[in-house]
Design a protein around this motif. Sequence first.
Motif, PDB file in Angstrom:
ATOM      1  N   GLN A 275       0.834  -1.209   0.000  1.00 50.47           N
ATOM      2  CA  GLN A 275       0.000   0.000   0.000  1.00 50.47           C
ATOM      3  C   GLN A 275       0.865   1.254   0.000  1.00 50.47           C
ATOM      4  N   GLN A 276       1.919   1.251   0.826  1.00 53.84           N
ATOM      5  CA  GLN A 276       2.830   2.389   0.866  1.00 53.84           C
ATOM      6  C   GLN A 276       3.585   2.508  -0.458  1.00 53.84           C
ATOM      7  N   GLY A 277       4.070   1.386  -0.959  1.00 52.71           N
ATOM      8  CA  GLY A 277       4.821   1.405  -2.211  1.00 52.71           C
ATOM      9  C   GLY A 277       4.006   1.916  -3.379  1.00 52.71           C
ATOM     10  N   LYS A 278       2.745   1.493  -3.450  1.00 56.29           N
ATOM     11  CA  LYS A 278       1.901   1.907  -4.573  1.00 56.29           C
ATOM     12  C   LYS A 278       1.501   3.381  -4.472  1.00 56.29           C
ATOM     13  N   ALA A 279       1.368   3.897  -3.246  1.00 62.31           N
ATOM     14  CA  ALA A 279       1.074   5.326  -3.083  1.00 62.31           C
ATOM     15  C   ALA A 279       2.247   6.163  -3.591  1.00 62.31           C
ATOM     16  N   ILE A 280       3.477   5.745  -3.288  1.00 63.62           N
ATOM     17  CA  ILE A 280       4.667   6.443  -3.788  1.00 63.62           C
ATOM     18  C   ILE A 280       4.749   6.310  -5.303  1.00 63.62           C
ATOM     19  N   GLN A 281       4.465   5.115  -5.818  1.00 61.34           N
ATOM     20  CA  GLN A 281       4.493   4.889  -7.264  1.00 61.34           C
ATOM     21  C   GLN A 281       3.519   5.823  -7.980  1.00 61.34           C
ATOM     22  N   GLN A 282       2.344   5.999  -7.390  1.00 55.98           N
ATOM     23  CA  GLN A 282       1.344   6.881  -7.982  1.00 55.98           C
ATOM     24  C   GLN A 282       1.850   8.318  -8.045  1.00 55.98           C
ATOM     25  N   GLY A 283       2.546   8.770  -6.999  1.00 51.55           N
ATOM     26  CA  GLY A 283       3.115  10.114  -6.997  1.00 51.55           C
ATOM     27  C   GLY A 283       4.188  10.278  -8.061  1.00 51.55           C
ATOM     28  N   ILE A 284       5.016   9.251  -8.230  1.00 52.33           N
ATOM     29  CA  ILE A 284       6.066   9.305  -9.258  1.00 52.33           C
ATOM     30  C   ILE A 284       5.447   9.384 -10.646  1.00 52.33           C
ATOM     31  N   PHE A 285       4.429   8.561 -10.896  1.00 52.31           N
ATOM     32  CA  PHE A 285       3.746   8.605 -12.191  1.00 52.31           C
ATOM     33  C   PHE A 285       3.153   9.988 -12.454  1.00 52.31           C
ATOM     34  N   ASP A 286       2.511  10.567 -11.437  1.00 50.30           N
ATOM     35  CA  ASP A 286       1.878  11.875 -11.608  1.00 50.30           C
ATOM     36  C   ASP A 286       2.917  12.937 -11.965  1.00 50.30           C
ATOM     37  N   ALA A 287       4.044  12.950 -11.237  1.00 50.91           N
ATOM     38  CA  ALA A 287       5.104  13.917 -11.513  1.00 50.91           C
ATOM     39  C   ALA A 287       5.694  13.690 -12.908  1.00 50.91           C
ATOM     40  N   PHE A 288       5.853  12.433 -13.287  1.00 45.90           N
ATOM     41  CA  PHE A 288       6.415  12.084 -14.595  1.00 45.90           C
ATOM     42  C   PHE A 288       5.558  12.664 -15.721  1.00 45.90           C
ATOM     43  N   TYR A 289       4.252  12.423 -15.660  1.00 46.09           N
ATOM     44  CA  TYR A 289       3.373  12.896 -16.736  1.00 46.09           C
ATOM     45  C   TYR A 289       3.223  14.417 -16.718  1.00 46.09           C
ATOM     46  N   ARG A 290       3.196  15.012 -15.550  1.00 44.09           N
ATOM     47  CA  ARG A 290       3.106  16.475 -15.489  1.00 44.09           C
ATOM     48  C   ARG A 290       4.367  17.117 -16.067  1.00 44.09           C
ATOM     49  N   SER A 565      -6.834   8.460   2.236  1.00 42.95           N
ATOM     50  CA  SER A 565      -6.276   8.760   3.555  1.00 42.95           C
ATOM     51  C   SER A 565      -5.086   9.700   3.428  1.00 42.95           C
ATOM     52  N   TYR A 566      -4.903  10.531   4.459  1.00 43.25           N
ATOM     53  CA  TYR A 566      -3.800  11.483   4.431  1.00 43.25           C
ATOM     54  C   TYR A 566      -2.452  10.767   4.479  1.00 43.25           C
ATOM     55  N   SER A 567      -2.388   9.612   5.144  1.00 42.74           N
ATOM     56  CA  SER A 567      -1.123   8.879   5.191  1.00 42.74           C
ATOM     57  C   SER A 567      -0.711   8.456   3.783  1.00 42.74           C
ATOM     58  N   GLU A 568      -1.669   8.059   2.944  1.00 44.31           N
ATOM     59  CA  GLU A 568      -1.356   7.699   1.565  1.00 44.31           C
ATOM     60  C   GLU A 568      -1.010   8.945   0.747  1.00 44.31           C
ATOM     61  N   LEU A 569      -1.701  10.054   1.012  1.00 49.24           N
ATOM     62  CA  LEU A 569      -1.407  11.290   0.281  1.00 49.24           C
ATOM     63  C   LEU A 569      -0.008  11.808   0.619  1.00 49.24           C
ATOM     64  N   ARG A 570       0.434  11.606   1.860  1.00 49.72           N
ATOM     65  CA  ARG A 570       1.797  12.017   2.209  1.00 49.72           C
ATOM     66  C   ARG A 570       2.820  11.217   1.401  1.00 49.72           C
ATOM     67  N   LEU A 571       2.552   9.928   1.249  1.00 48.63           N
ATOM     68  CA  LEU A 571       3.458   9.093   0.461  1.00 48.63           C
ATOM     69  C   LEU A 571       3.371   9.443  -1.017  1.00 48.63           C
ATOM     70  N   PHE A 572       2.175   9.810  -1.487  1.00 46.14           N
ATOM     71  CA  PHE A 572       2.027  10.302  -2.857  1.00 46.14           C
ATOM     72  C   PHE A 572       2.935  11.520  -3.062  1.00 46.14           C
ATOM     73  N   ALA A 573       2.890  12.452  -2.107  1.00 46.86           N
ATOM     74  CA  ALA A 573       3.712  13.663  -2.193  1.00 46.86           C
ATOM     75  C   ALA A 573       5.200  13.321  -2.160  1.00 46.86           C
ATOM     76  N   LEU A 574       5.574  12.333  -1.350  1.00 52.52           N
ATOM     77  CA  LEU A 574       6.967  11.895  -1.293  1.00 52.52           C
ATOM     78  C   LEU A 574       7.412  11.360  -2.654  1.00 52.52           C
ATOM     79  N   GLY A 575       6.554  10.541  -3.286  1.00 50.27           N
ATOM     80  CA  GLY A 575       6.881  10.025  -4.611  1.00 50.27           C
ATOM     81  C   GLY A 575       6.952  11.125  -5.652  1.00 50.27           C
ATOM     82  N   PHE A 576       5.991  12.055  -5.603  1.00 49.69           N
ATOM     83  CA  PHE A 576       5.954  13.176  -6.556  1.00 49.69           C
ATOM     84  C   PHE A 576       7.243  13.990  -6.463  1.00 49.69           C
ATOM     85  N   ASP A 577       7.604  14.379  -5.233  1.00 47.26           N
ATOM     86  CA  ASP A 577       8.792  15.211  -5.047  1.00 47.26           C
ATOM     87  C   ASP A 577      10.078  14.453  -5.360  1.00 47.26           C
TER      88      ASP A 577
END
Length: 635
Positions: A275-290, A565-577
């Motif tokens: 769950q943590q890994g996929k939240a980070i992966q989602q952030g990386i994908f979002d940053a990549f496409y943006r 959840s905010y815990s997943e959004l924090r990991l999303f932000a970690l992946g994005f950044d």
Amino acid sequence: MTLTMTLLTACSMGPSSPENVAEELFSELDNNSAFYIQKDQLNTDPNNADWQLLAVQALIEEGETKLADSIITYLQKRELSSNDKASLDLLVAQSLFAKKQFTQAQKALRAIDPQQLSYFASIASLSLQANLYSQQKNHSGAAKTLLALTPLLKSDKRKQQYNDLLLSELSLLPSDTLEQYQKEAAVARSDASLDAKSMEKALFKEGWYALAGIYQRYQLRASHLKSALEDWKYTYAQHPAVPFMPTQLANIVEFKSFQPTNIAVLLPLSGRFQQQGKAIQQGIFDAFYRQQQASSSVVSDGQRVNAPTLHFYDTNAQPVTEIAPLLAQNNIDFVIGPLLKNDIDVFLPLVEKMPVLALNSFSTLPSTDNNAQAAASPWHYSFSLSPEQEAKQAVQFISENQHQNPLVIAPNSDYGRRVAQTFKDEWLAQNQREIEQHFFTSKSKLGSFIGRVLQTDESKARINQMQSITNLPLEKEVRSRSDIDAIYLVSKRDELILIKPFIDVSVSPFADKIPIYASSRSHEFDRGGLQNRELSNFKFSDLPFLINQQNAIMTELNKVLPRQSYSELRLFALGFDSYQLVEQLVQLQNNTAYRYQGLVGELRLDLSNTVQPQLSWAKYYQGNLVEITSPAASE
């Protein structure tokens, strides 16, 4: 004059001047303090304070604040003209700033009537205000002040100096803020009803916002930066910054930033931590496409810039010892991850020459002479959402709110004890004072636990003892302890909902309510819409991404993934950044003053190659989330 004779013996004699006319106060002085003290000694007009004021200015510039304060104290007892009084008050503010008494300096500066200041004093006042804002990391305030200051400057040296500072402060603003300011200035400039002076002012601001946006976007891509800068000079050919171009843009350094072709991402994409890994992966994908959308129109040497290829490796399905040899086969030239500490410890020695941005902290290493831990390889970086770093920032914030004796409440777990000890150690380091730690174990016993912490159980015992002795009805007014002035709480949201009411009812009605500060662990999405109202004025730290939820990325996420959840959004932000940082790391490493504005916060790199985010603070007011700043930053 006894004062000047005494001070004169403490200073070495400077160059003499045949002129007996005092220089303009707050201008660039040609002589040292001893010269002005000697001139004052020879002064025959007892009502003239010009030379003494100049001596104070010179002493402050020389770092002799004690001597400067001696003259200040003397002058404060004299009857001065309104202009001299305002000048003296400004010198007081400058002296306080030089002594790093920033809050007092801000108060002194605010008290001055700007109408009483001369031209040079007005310049000095704005300069001091900009420096205060900059020291407080209030980049918006510093930029606004500098935009008012720079058009007033006449000295070429000062124009260059403050243009450099203005670009630095503007470039630290969020990119969407810069874009919004630029649009507002452009709209204002297009207003046909404006007079020529107002239009010139709007164009001035618009040009600066555009210039800062260019620098912010392309500072690690020298060829793009040079091209965009030429376009800017063509568009804003008459802008005052053109002949005094900020040094950052006049001397563009060709830093070779990481521009990888193949990026490996090592995350647990299955198993316990998927769950943590996929939240980070989602952030990386979002940053990549943006990033691809933003750079789709950028052309380099006639060729469109190619996006790197992302290669994902599941560290749960395959150990890092097996992944490491595969990197060369796939031409990997940058790695994001691993996430788990054990994997990091094993992986980094296998890839010493490979640039790696690990998504957790390094293991403890021996301290260097600079009291910072160094990474084993200059190519290895660490980026994590560290609860220990959050606790250290809480110490800073609570100290700035003038609290002297907080206590820590945390769960009786490895996590809770680790964070509480970090807070305690940091408080001792910053304030030379020991504080208490208290650890709770069970939700069902929180009431009695808070009673013991705030010592209301002792008050109740004393009342019961007196009743048994006297056999008389007594007024039962339970009193809580009065020796603490804040609480730092490390708890989950459901624990906070129980703890806060117990604290509120346990505090004596004779005492002020005890302010509660907490970590981001307590900040979670309020699904029922009632909890936030119950938590009014409770203060906590968290990512700017989760406090300022009007940003474009959060708006889109709420549409696609509502109530995540905010815990997943924090990991999303970690992946994005983490993806965005790939091209920023070299700049961060080579320029200690450089900051990158990410979703996690304003990011810098310390001597251990660890990315340090600056979190934001907020509170609930009538159920709404309100961002707050420290008293120093808000003054």
